[in-house]
Every structure is written in structure tokens, then in C-alpha cells.
Design a protein around this motif. Structure first.
Motif, PDB file in Angstrom:
ATOM      1  N   ASN A 122      13.635   4.701   1.558  1.00 19.60           N
ATOM      2  CA  ASN A 122      14.982   4.200   1.796  1.00 19.60           C
ATOM      3  C   ASN A 122      15.492   3.744   0.184  1.00 19.60           C
ATOM      4  O   ASN A 122      14.750   2.568  -0.025  1.00 19.60           O
ATOM      5  CB  ASN A 122      15.028   3.263   2.664  1.00 19.60           C
ATOM      6  CG  ASN A 122      16.464   2.794   2.802  1.00 19.60           C
ATOM      7  OD1 ASN A 122      17.365   3.101   2.332  1.00 19.60           O
ATOM      8  ND2 ASN A 122      16.560   1.983   3.752  1.00 19.60           N
ATOM      9  N   TYR A 153      17.825   2.077  -0.425  1.00 14.68           N
ATOM     10  CA  TYR A 153      18.546   0.825  -0.190  1.00 14.68           C
ATOM     11  C   TYR A 153      17.628  -0.276   0.353  1.00 14.68           C
ATOM     12  O   TYR A 153      18.205  -1.646   0.429  1.00 14.68           O
ATOM     13  CB  TYR A 153      19.537   0.984   0.830  1.00 14.68           C
ATOM     14  CG  TYR A 153      20.715   1.662   0.153  1.00 14.68           C
ATOM     15  CD1 TYR A 153      21.820   1.131  -0.638  1.00 14.68           C
ATOM     16  CD2 TYR A 153      20.811   3.024   0.482  1.00 14.68           C
ATOM     17  CE1 TYR A 153      22.615   1.677  -0.943  1.00 14.68           C
ATOM     18  CE2 TYR A 153      21.955   3.704   0.120  1.00 14.68           C
ATOM     19  CZ  TYR A 153      22.746   3.194  -0.782  1.00 14.68           C
ATOM     20  OH  TYR A 153      23.910   3.771  -1.415  1.00 14.68           O
ATOM     21  N   ASN A 154      16.507  -0.146   0.416  1.00 18.96           N
ATOM     22  CA  ASN A 154      15.196  -1.250   0.367  1.00 18.96           C
ATOM     23  C   ASN A 154      15.104  -1.774  -1.114  1.00 18.96           C
ATOM     24  O   ASN A 154      14.168  -1.434  -1.633  1.00 18.96           O
ATOM     25  CB  ASN A 154      14.293  -0.831   1.070  1.00 18.96           C
ATOM     26  CG  ASN A 154      13.037  -2.000   1.437  1.00 18.96           C
ATOM     27  OD1 ASN A 154      13.584  -3.195   0.875  1.00 18.96           O
ATOM     28  ND2 ASN A 154      12.199  -1.634   1.935  1.00 18.96           N
ATOM     29  N   ASP A 203       8.807   3.759  -0.450  1.00 15.33           N
ATOM     30  CA  ASP A 203       9.412   3.513   0.537  1.00 15.33           C
ATOM     31  C   ASP A 203      10.685   4.640   0.269  1.00 15.33           C
ATOM     32  O   ASP A 203      11.411   4.643  -0.788  1.00 15.33           O
ATOM     33  CB  ASP A 203      10.161   2.138   0.638  1.00 15.33           C
ATOM     34  CG  ASP A 203      11.104   1.789   1.577  1.00 15.33           C
ATOM     35  OD1 ASP A 203      11.514   2.695   2.542  1.00 15.33           O
ATOM     36  OD2 ASP A 203      11.585   0.951   1.792  1.00 15.33           O
TER      37      ASP A 203
END
Length: 137
Positions: free
Chosen positions: A29, A31-32, A27
């Protein structure tokens, strides 16, 4: 923007340090938070193995510590000198908030820096893809 082949490109984008063709992470991102550490085993383009040995990324803790100090000092300098906040309690709270907000980014950057210390970009990675040579310097 960033020149392909530079370590800075691989560090900031989280791409494979050998070919810089794909992201090392499942992933993109950071912030996941549930997937912040989940990585591909190998690069699908050049075959570079990211976890070269068990516990390879434990060394990234030292890089993470240094990045945390840098982010904390930057937060203090911005708050104290540019915003003009003189209260040490307020500065302390802002430093802690900065570290909490940027924690996923610091964790990813520390891994990216750590792996780029050991693996270099190979512009001829397609020629070397099938060779059984180590990717460490």
C-alpha cells in the motif's frame, strides 16, 4: 490483465523486474506513508538485489519530476476542458491537491520505472538464479 514479462507489468505492480514473482516493497500500500520507501534487499525468488549501489534510487527523482508534471497537466486538462472551470486559481488549487493526493503513487512509480530501466525480465531466471552474473543490462 498485464502480461507477465512486460516492463509495464513490473512498473504498475511494483514486482521484481527480473522474475516478477513478488513485490519489491515491504508494504504494497503506497498510502502507508511511513513505509512508502521500505523495500526488500533482495528478491526471495530470484535473488535480484534491488539497491545495486548506494544511492541508486536518487535517479528516480528525475522520473518523479516528469511524473509530477504529467499528473499536473492531466489535472489541468481535466479541470479546464472537461469540467469547464475557467478560474486559474481554482485550477492551480486542483493541480496542487492532485499532486499531494497522488504523491505516494508518484514516488513508487518513479522507483519502479527507474529500476526497470536497468534490469530486464528474465524468463529463465530459475536457471540463472545461482550464477554470479550482474543483473544490469
Amino acid at each position: 490483465m498485464l502480461k507477465k514479462g512486460s516492463k509495464l507489468n513490473s512498473i504498475l505492480t511494483g514486482s521484481c523486474p527480473t522474475c516478477q514473482e513478488e513485490s519489491m516493497y515491504l508494504d504494497k500500500n503506497p498510502y502507508n506513508v511511513t513505509n512508502v520507501y521500505k523495500m526488500h534487499e533482495n528478491c526471495s525468488h530470484c535473488g535480484t538485489k534491488y539497491k545495486m549501489e548506494p544511492s541508486f534510487f536518487y535517479g528516480a527523482m528525475y522520473v518523479s519530476y516528469a511524473l509530477g508534471i504529467a499528473f499536473g497537466v492531466a489535472a489541468f486538462v481535466i479541470t479546464y476542458f472537461f469540467i469547464g472551470e475557467q478560474s486559474l486559481i481554482t485550477n492551480f488549487i486542483i493541480i496542487i491537491a492532485t499532486l499531494v493526493v497522488f504523491m505516494p503513487v508518484i514516488m513508487r512509480l518513479s522507483r519502479n520505472i527507474w529500476i526497470n530501466m536497468f534490469i530486464s525480465y528474465d524468463k529463465d531466471w530459475e536457471k540463472h538464479k545461482d550464477e554470479k552474473k550482474p543483473t544490469l543490462r
